[in-house]
Design a protein around this motif. Structure first.
Motif, PDB file in Angstrom:
ATOM      1  N   ASN A  13       0.748  -1.014  -0.149  1.00  0.00           N
ATOM      2  CA  ASN A  13      -0.041   0.093   0.227  1.00  0.00           C
ATOM      3  C   ASN A  13       1.048   1.122  -0.001  1.00  0.00           C
ATOM      4  OD1 ASN A  13      -2.366  -1.287   0.052  1.00  0.00           O
ATOM      5  ND2 ASN A  13      -2.246  -1.690   2.414  1.00  0.00           N
ATOM      6  N   ILE A  14       2.211   1.146  -0.038  1.00  0.00           N
ATOM      7  CA  ILE A  14       3.081   2.256  -0.303  1.00  0.00           C
ATOM      8  C   ILE A  14       3.813   2.301  -1.446  1.00  0.00           C
ATOM      9  CG2 ILE A  14       5.291   3.095   0.857  1.00  0.00           C
ATOM     10  CD1 ILE A  14       4.197   1.737   3.663  1.00  0.00           C
ATOM     11  N   THR A  15       3.788   3.539  -2.229  1.00  0.00           N
ATOM     12  CA  THR A  15       4.500   3.605  -3.506  1.00  0.00           C
ATOM     13  C   THR A  15       6.154   4.430  -3.131  1.00  0.00           C
ATOM     14  OG1 THR A  15       2.951   3.667  -4.661  1.00  0.00           O
ATOM     15  CG2 THR A  15       4.821   4.638  -5.581  1.00  0.00           C
ATOM     16  N   VAL A  16       7.411   3.944  -3.547  1.00  0.00           N
ATOM     17  CA  VAL A  16       8.503   4.649  -3.365  1.00  0.00           C
ATOM     18  C   VAL A  16       9.071   4.945  -4.695  1.00  0.00           C
ATOM     19  CG1 VAL A  16      10.913   4.353  -2.359  1.00  0.00           C
ATOM     20  CG2 VAL A  16       9.033   2.919  -1.383  1.00  0.00           C
ATOM     21  N   SER A  17       9.552   6.206  -4.660  1.00  0.00           N
ATOM     22  CA  SER A  17      10.092   6.656  -6.079  1.00  0.00           C
ATOM     23  C   SER A  17      11.389   6.054  -6.582  1.00  0.00           C
ATOM     24  CB  SER A  17      10.416   8.272  -5.985  1.00  0.00           C
ATOM     25  OG  SER A  17      11.199   8.490  -5.053  1.00  0.00           O
ATOM     26  N   GLY A  18      11.773   6.176  -7.704  1.00  0.00           N
ATOM     27  CA  GLY A  18      12.959   5.770  -8.016  1.00  0.00           C
ATOM     28  C   GLY A  18      13.096   4.325  -8.351  1.00  0.00           C
ATOM     29  N   GLY A  19      12.003   3.489  -8.556  1.00  0.00           N
ATOM     30  CA  GLY A  19      12.127   2.220  -8.285  1.00  0.00           C
ATOM     31  C   GLY A  19      12.659   1.333  -7.323  1.00  0.00           C
ATOM     32  N   GLN A  20      12.793   2.301  -6.059  1.00  0.00           N
ATOM     33  CA  GLN A  20      13.188   1.739  -4.906  1.00  0.00           C
ATOM     34  C   GLN A  20      12.090   0.925  -4.091  1.00  0.00           C
ATOM     35  OE1 GLN A  20      16.109   1.648  -3.733  1.00  0.00           O
ATOM     36  NE2 GLN A  20      17.501   3.294  -4.669  1.00  0.00           N
ATOM     37  N   SER A  21      12.390   0.294  -3.325  1.00  0.00           N
ATOM     38  CA  SER A  21      11.322  -0.349  -2.204  1.00  0.00           C
ATOM     39  C   SER A  21      11.804  -0.116  -1.002  1.00  0.00           C
ATOM     40  CB  SER A  21      11.330  -2.073  -2.586  1.00  0.00           C
ATOM     41  OG  SER A  21      12.493  -2.680  -1.832  1.00  0.00           O
ATOM     42  N   LEU A  22      11.064  -0.524   0.169  1.00  0.00           N
ATOM     43  CA  LEU A  22      11.460  -0.114   1.591  1.00  0.00           C
ATOM     44  C   LEU A  22      12.654  -1.153   1.812  1.00  0.00           C
ATOM     45  CD1 LEU A  22       7.914  -0.267   3.205  1.00  0.00           C
ATOM     46  CD2 LEU A  22       9.296   1.887   2.497  1.00  0.00           C
ATOM     47  N   SER A  23      12.509  -2.534   1.213  1.00  0.00           N
ATOM     48  CA  SER A  23      13.591  -3.508   1.440  1.00  0.00           C
ATOM     49  C   SER A  23      14.815  -2.940   0.616  1.00  0.00           C
ATOM     50  CB  SER A  23      13.454  -4.737   1.145  1.00  0.00           C
ATOM     51  OG  SER A  23      12.132  -5.052   1.991  1.00  0.00           O
ATOM     52  N   GLY A  24      16.056  -3.238   0.991  1.00  0.00           N
ATOM     53  CA  GLY A  24      17.128  -2.813   0.042  1.00  0.00           C
ATOM     54  C   GLY A  24      18.662  -3.254   0.680  1.00  0.00           C
ATOM     55  N   ILE A  25      19.671  -3.231  -0.076  1.00  0.00           N
ATOM     56  CA  ILE A  25      20.777  -3.641   0.421  1.00  0.00           C
ATOM     57  C   ILE A  25      21.268  -3.134   1.817  1.00  0.00           C
ATOM     58  CG2 ILE A  25      23.451  -3.919  -0.482  1.00  0.00           C
ATOM     59  CD1 ILE A  25      22.634  -3.868  -3.094  1.00  0.00           C
ATOM     60  N   THR A  26      21.156  -1.656   1.929  1.00  0.00           N
ATOM     61  CA  THR A  26      21.412  -1.009   2.729  1.00  0.00           C
ATOM     62  C   THR A  26      20.088  -0.663   3.911  1.00  0.00           C
ATOM     63  OG1 THR A  26      20.906   0.990   1.920  1.00  0.00           O
ATOM     64  CG2 THR A  26      23.192   0.401   1.752  1.00  0.00           C
ATOM     65  N   GLN A  27      19.262  -1.848   3.641  1.00  0.00           N
ATOM     66  CA  GLN A  27      18.200  -1.612   4.196  1.00  0.00           C
ATOM     67  C   GLN A  27      18.061  -1.439   5.821  1.00  0.00           C
ATOM     68  OE1 GLN A  27      16.816  -4.573   5.887  1.00  0.00           O
ATOM     69  NE2 GLN A  27      14.907  -3.501   6.650  1.00  0.00           N
ATOM     70  N   GLY A  28      19.095  -1.914   6.491  1.00  0.00           N
ATOM     71  CA  GLY A  28      19.322  -2.182   7.846  1.00  0.00           C
ATOM     72  C   GLY A  28      19.255  -0.710   8.340  1.00  0.00           C
ATOM     73  N   ASP A  29      19.770   0.285   7.629  1.00  0.00           N
ATOM     74  CA  ASP A  29      19.686   1.759   8.350  1.00  0.00           C
ATOM     75  C   ASP A  29      18.678   2.622   7.112  1.00  0.00           C
ATOM     76  OD1 ASP A  29      21.208   2.087   5.810  1.00  0.00           O
ATOM     77  OD2 ASP A  29      22.740   2.953   6.961  1.00  0.00           O
TER      78      ASP A  29
END
Length: 361
Positions: A13-29
Motif C-alpha cells: 500500500n506504499i509507493t517509493v520513487s526511483g524504482g526503490q522499495s522499503l527493502s534494500g541492500i542498505t535496508q538495515g539503516d
C-alpha cells in the motif's frame, strides 16, 4: 510479559520513487531511501499484536524478545505465532508543500537471510490519527538505525500512531466511487439504496476518550469482521457504534415484521467471532452522516443506515451538534415529530436470532 499493538501500513500500500522499495541492500539503516519520495496509497492500517518477553513495551531494533502474539497475516503472508519482529530503521519524511515532518519506522519480520533483508511495512510515530495524508509524495530527508540500536533512543509502542477507532478509514459509496467517511462534508452526494445519489445535509462526530470508554464500556464500538454477513459484506473489517443499524434481508425478517428487509443495531449481532466488541484504549470517534430523509448507504460493502435524528439520537451527540440538526429540521423539536426509519427496526431478541453464520475471513 508485555503485550501491545503496532499499527502499520503494509508495503503493498506504499509507493517509493526511483524504482526503490522499503527493502534494500542498505535496508538495515534505510539510507537507500534518502532523497526518494514515499507515498501512502491507502489508509488501510493493519493492527499487529506483539508480545515482549522482556517486559518492556518498546518497539525496537534488534530486540529478540519482540514476537508476534499469535499467527497473523501481513501483506498477504501468514506468519506463525512467536515470529520475531523489529523496527529495522527510522526515517524522517517531509511534506514539500507544508514542511510538516513525520518519523516512521521500518516494520521488519525476521524471516529472511539476512534477518534485515525485508521490510514489510511502515509504522508511524505520533498520536492517535497522527498519520500523513494519503496520496502525497513525502520526501525522505533522513535515515537512521532502528530505535534502541546504535545509540538511537527506544520508542515505546504507546508513542506510535494508531487510527481513531471508528475508522476514519470507513468507506462510503458515492457516485464517484468509495470515499473515506472522514472526507465527506455537507452537500456531498452519497449513493443510497432507495433514492439514488442524495446530498448530505449534515455531518457530525462524537469523540470519546479512552477514559470515557473505560468508564462506559457499553459505548465500545462493534467490529464486524470481513464477510461476516456474506461475501463482501463487509469487504473488510468495519467498526460501527453499538446502536448503528445494519440492513438485513432474510426470511426471518418476513416472519418477525412481515417485511423483506429490516434494520437492527450492530450490538445485537455480537457473538465474539464474526462480530466483536472493540475496547479502543486510545478512544474513539463516531462519525455521523445525515441526508434529508433516513437512507441506507453502503459502508465497505455492508448496507448501513445514515443518521436518524430522533430524540434519543439527538441526545447522544454534543448539544452544539444537536442544535445544528434542529436548525436544519426545526420540526424535530416538536414532540412526536421523530422521522420514520427507512425500514422496520428489530427488537434485540429478534436481531439475535438473525446473527450471521458466515465464516468471516
Amino acid at each position: 510479559m508485555a503485550r501491545y499493538s503496532v499499527w502499520m501500513l503494509e508495503a503493498s500500500n506504499i509507493t517509493v520513487s526511483g524504482g526503490q522499495s522499503l527493502s534494500g541492500i542498505t535496508q538495515g539503516d534505510g539510507s537507500h531511501l534518502v532523497g526518494e519520495t514515499i507515498r501512502l496509497d491507502t489508509n488501510d492500517w493493519l493492527e499487529t499484536a506483539i508480545r515482549d518477553g522482556g517486559q518492556d513495551s518498546d518497539f525496537d531494533d534488534n530486540d529478540n524478545n519482540q514476537r508476534l502474539d499469535g499467527a497473523q497475516t501481513i501483506d498477504g503472508t501468514t506468519y506463525g505465532n512467536s515470529t520475531q519482529v523489529e523496527a529495522e530503521y527510522r526515517l524522517t519524511l517531509r511534506d514539500p508543500d507544508t514542511g510538516e515532518t513525520w518519523d516512521v519506522l521500518g516494520y521488519n519480520i525476521d524471516n529472511s537471510n539476512p534477518q534485515y533483508g525485508t521490510v514489510e511495512g511502515l509504522a508511524f510515530v505520533g498520536p492517535a490519527g497522527g498519520f500523513p495524508p494519503v496520496g502525497r509524495d513525502l520526501e525522505v530527508i533522513a535515515a537512521y538505525e532502528g530505535p534502541g540500536s546504535s545509540g538511537q533512543p527506544s520508542i515505546d509502542a504507546s508513542d506510535l500512531a494508531s487510527p481513531p477507532c471508528f475508522t476514519p478509514g470507513t468507506r462510503i459509496l458515492t457516485p464517484q466511487g468509495y470515499r473515506w467517511v472522514e472526507d465527506l462534508k455537507a452537500g456531498d452526494l452519497v449513493e443510497t439504496r432507495d433514492a439514488g445519489a442524495q446530498p448530505l445535509c449534515w455531518v457530525g462526530e462524537v469523540a470519546l476518550s479512552g477514559q470515557d470508554l473505560q468508564r462506559r464500556p457499553e459505548f465500545w464500538p462493534v467490529r464486524i469482521k470481513a464477510h461476516a454477513f456474506g461475501p463482501g459484506r463487509p469487504c473488510r473489517d468495519l467498526l460501527l457504534s453499538p446502536q448503528h443499524r445494519i440492513l438485513l434481508s432474510d426470511w426471518r425478517a418476513e416472519l418477525f415484521r412481515g417485511e423483506a428487509e429490516v434494520l437492527a443495531a450492530s450490538v445485537h449481532f455480537v457473538d465474539g467471532v464474526n462480530v466483536q466488541r472493540a475496547s479502543c484504549p486510545t478512544g474513539v470517534r463516531y462519525l455521523h452522516i445525515m441526508c434529508g430523509t433516513h437512507q441506507i448507504v453502503l459502508a465497505d460493502g455492508l448496507e448501513t443506515e445514515t443518521f436518524l435524528p430522533g430524540q434519543a439520537a439527538l441526545a447522544s451527540v454534543p448539544r452544539s451538534a444537536a442544535d445544528e440538526v434542529l436548525e436544519l429540521f426545526p420540526e424535530l423539536a416538536i414532540a412526536g415529530a421523530a422521522p420514520l426509519p427507512a425500514r422496520p427496526v428489530l427488537r434485540g431478541w429478534e436481531a439475535r436470532v438473525m446473527r450471521p453464520t458466515a465464516n468471516a475471513a
